[in-house]
Design a protein around this motif. Structure first.
Motif: not given
Ligand code: PLP
Length: 412
Positions: A97-99, A332-335, A345-347
């Protein structure tokens, strides 16, 4: 030079810089040679459609990487989309998600679910130890991202991909000019994708490329990026328009000639930031392993608020006030971006390291347009802020309580 926090622009002082200092201000290379190439393109009236400049650019990139094929494209996102399609990824694909959100969008655009995996906080790259538990019968591939140009754990990802029969693609948007264990990034997995966007240290205005050693994959990608055309009037495959223009390729060829110079400037800027900022409690600069080749494109600070007594966001706001346009990354992170936050929503529960890092990381201006004096001024402001973290935080809180509308907005 500012000695007192009252001098900071957010408290009414004059901004340190008259002009805004952007992160990722484009490097230009030799203007004369670039303009000569532009003239040549205009004289020959061949502007796109696999012209001489694109062919030459592809050859030079493949040579630099030591790969068999480079297919130049109009941008990195379309290159990712086409690589994903050519690899026949479906169902679920594991990514960090950090991309930059393009990694996730390139999948979702094609009805493939990005499954977000957490990162190793030491490297900021996807953590291979966590991938195993995310694999389901629907998983078809992994996309590793070489964040900041630091190669992710390619060996471990390749091992998992082999064992689980998954395709392995790399988003190497940050990784041009970098190496991993003696081989250039671009050589790994089924294919790697570069971005040559204007904000990258090496740019073609807009641009990107897929690099691979796989002959069949390369042929398929060549068809796909040109509507599936094989010769005149003969469409043999589903395709889109991913072509790079001649003007972009000319910029790319000119950038290749200046690339060592860009990297030398980035390296020298990195060393200066290191020497001026190291040692502040709660502040760490992302280090590059000098035993690898590296483009030193990103100057990244991690802020530990418990020690600095001032948040990363407040520091960014102060720098913006001084016209130093520091950036939060990949906040804020892809997720937490749409459509992913609605669908999954819970990822975030499985992404504690990502959730922590997106609140801590910021990047600072570098590149050929940032001088030694600029860096000294930026670091001097940062030192003033860090030496007075608690007091500045108190004043910002009082000001916000009084209804001040906080600044920063972040665009590309
Ligand atoms: C990690 C990452 N992936 C993909 C992209 C998309 O590349 P482009 O902007 O060339 O479409 C970027 C670019 O900014 C990026 O940083």
């Amino acid at each position: 030079m500012k000695k007192n926090i009252d001098d900071l622009a957010i408290f009414g002082g004059t901004p340190t810089f008259r002009e805004k200092l952007h992160v990722g201000r484009p490097n230009l290379g030799d203007r004369e040679r670039l303009l000569a190439r532009f003239n040549d393109i205009l004289d020959r009236r061949w502007l796109t459609n696999n012209g001489e400049y694109v062919q030459d650019f592809e050859k030079k990139i493949a040579e630099k990487i030591g790969a068999k094929h480079c297919i130049a494209m109009c941008n990195g996102t379309v290159a990712l989309e086409i690589a994903i399609r050519a690899l026949e990824l479906t169902g679920e694909v594991i990514i960090p998600s950090f991309t930059f959100v393009a990694t996730a969008h390139a999948l979702w655009w094609q009805q493939i679910r990005p499954v977000f995996c957490d990162i190793d906080p030491a490297t900021h790259n996807i953590d291979p130890d966590l991938i195993q538990q995310m694999i389901t019968p629907n998983t078809t591939g992994i996309i590793g991202v070489h964040v900041w140009g630091r190669g992710c754990d390619i060996d471990a990802l390749a091992r998992i991909a082999r064992q689980k029969n998954l395709k392995l693609l790399f988003d190497a948007a940050h990784g041009f000019g970098c190496s991993y264990k003696g081989q250039m990034i671009g050589k790994f997995g089924n294919a790697e994708v570069f971005s040559f966007h204007a904000t990258k240290f090496f740019n073609t205005f807009e641009g990107g490329a897929v690099v691979t050693d796989d002959d069949a994959l390369a042929s398929k990608i060549r068809l796909m990026k040109n509507f599936g055309f094989e010769g005149y009037d003969n469409v043999i495959y589903i395709g889109t328009n991913g072509k790079m223009s001649e003007i972009s390729a000319a910029m790319g060829i000119t950038s290749i000639e200046s690339m060592d110079g860009f990297i030398a400037i980035n390296y020298s800027n990195y060393k200066q930031y290191l020497s001026e900022l190291e040692g502040f409690p709660g502040v760490s600069l992302v280090h590059y392993d000098e035993s690898h080749m590296c483009n030193y494109h990103f100057i990244v600070l991690e802020i530990d608020e418990a020690m600095t007594h001032i948040s990363r966001d407040s520091i960014v706001e102060i720098l913006h006030g001084e016209n130093i346009l520091a950036r939060r990354y990949f906040y804020p992170g892809c997720h937490r971006m749409e459509p992913y936050r609605t669908y999954f929503p819970h990822s975030g529960l499985l992404l504690p390291n990502t959730e922590r890092l997106v609140k801590r990381v910021m990047s600072l201006p570098t590149g050929e347009s940032i001088g030694k004096g600029d860096i000294s001024n930026i670091c001097q402001i940062l030192r003033l802020v860090l030496e007075n973290g608690s007091e500045i935080s108190r004043r910002i809180s009082r000001r916000n309580a009084a209804g001040y509308d906080q600044v920063p907005s972040y665009g590309e």
